[in-house]
Design a protein around this motif. Structure first.
Motif, PDB file in Angstrom:
ATOM      1  N   UNK A 157      11.233   3.386 -14.424  1.00 44.65           N
ATOM      2  CA  UNK A 157      10.761   2.920 -13.120  1.00 44.65           C
ATOM      3  C   UNK A 157       9.246   2.778 -13.213  1.00 44.65           C
ATOM      4  N   UNK A 158       8.762   1.560 -12.961  1.00 48.42           N
ATOM      5  CA  UNK A 158       7.317   1.306 -13.001  1.00 48.42           C
ATOM      6  C   UNK A 158       6.772   1.266 -11.590  1.00 48.42           C
ATOM      7  N   UNK A 159       5.658   1.927 -11.406  1.00 51.17           N
ATOM      8  CA  UNK A 159       4.993   1.861 -10.103  1.00 51.17           C
ATOM      9  C   UNK A 159       3.829   0.879 -10.238  1.00 51.17           C
ATOM     10  N   UNK A 160       4.084  -0.333  -9.832  1.00 48.03           N
ATOM     11  CA  UNK A 160       3.065  -1.367  -9.947  1.00 48.03           C
ATOM     12  C   UNK A 160       2.402  -1.564  -8.588  1.00 48.03           C
ATOM     13  N   UNK A 161       1.551  -2.554  -8.495  1.00 46.76           N
ATOM     14  CA  UNK A 161       0.843  -2.783  -7.235  1.00 46.76           C
ATOM     15  C   UNK A 161       1.768  -3.320  -6.147  1.00 46.76           C
ATOM     16  N   UNK A 162       2.930  -3.817  -6.556  1.00 40.87           N
ATOM     17  CA  UNK A 162       3.826  -4.403  -5.563  1.00 40.87           C
ATOM     18  C   UNK A 162       4.441  -3.302  -4.700  1.00 40.87           C
ATOM     19  N   UNK A 163       5.052  -3.717  -3.601  1.00 43.56           N
ATOM     20  CA  UNK A 163       5.652  -2.765  -2.667  1.00 43.56           C
ATOM     21  C   UNK A 163       6.760  -1.959  -3.342  1.00 43.56           C
ATOM     22  N   UNK A 164       7.641  -2.657  -4.040  1.00 43.31           N
ATOM     23  CA  UNK A 164       8.811  -2.018  -4.633  1.00 43.31           C
ATOM     24  C   UNK A 164       8.537  -1.645  -6.086  1.00 43.31           C
ATOM     25  N   UNK A 165       8.952  -0.446  -6.486  1.00 44.28           N
ATOM     26  CA  UNK A 165       8.868  -0.141  -7.918  1.00 44.28           C
ATOM     27  C   UNK A 165       9.793  -1.071  -8.709  1.00 44.28           C
ATOM     28  N   UNK A 166       9.458  -1.291  -9.960  1.00 43.49           N
ATOM     29  CA  UNK A 166      10.255  -2.157 -10.824  1.00 43.49           C
ATOM     30  C   UNK A 166      11.160  -1.265 -11.670  1.00 43.49           C
TER      31      UNK A 166
END
Length: 137
Positions: free
Chosen positions: A41-50
């Motif tokens: 699980x990646x926590x990127x700048x987007x709202x939802x994790x990838x």
């Protein structure tokens, strides 16, 4: 049925070019009720994790030698004398090359292998029991 969850927070690096990479906080997840898969699980700048899911054995092998083809490829290398494992992900949405610290990934994988040893995954799914019952009839 007791399920084991093996988690590890760590910082990956997203390789943008040979000269440039950015840190990406991520979590490695392994669940004994889904014994063949690993989840990142990646926590990127987007709202939802990838979320990415792929075969555990791919990561286990990829720590030692290049493996995988298609959407997920994994291989070990050295960067500035440090052991790292590179994970290449490709999907219709794009591609990503991630670098993970080898000691942390290896330690986490060892914990997953203690939770469910290689070759024991089928038993975790109850397939063997179901087959035994079918064959006993």
């Amino acid at each position: 049925m007791h399920h084991t969850v093996v988690e590890r927070e760590l910082e990956l690096r997203l390789i943008l070019s040979p000269e440039r990479s950015i840190p990406v906080p991520a979590r490695l997840d392994y669940r004994s009720d889904d014994p063949y898969a690993v989840h990142i699980v990646f926590h990127t700048d987007s709202e939802q994790p990838v979320h990415w899911t792929f075969a555990r054995e791919l990561l286990v092998e990829g720590v030692f030698r290049p493996c995988g083809n298609g959407d997920v490829r994994v291989w070990p290398t050295k960067v500035d004398g440090r052991g790292v494992v590179l994970v290449s992900l490709s999907s219709p949405d794009g591609e990503a090359l991630l670098e993970a610290p080898l000691p942390q990934v290896s330690a986490w994988l060892e914990r997953t292998l203690r939770a469910v040893p290689p070759g024991a995954e089928g038993g975790r799914l109850g397939i063997d029991d179901a087959l035994d019952q079918l064959l006993a009839r």
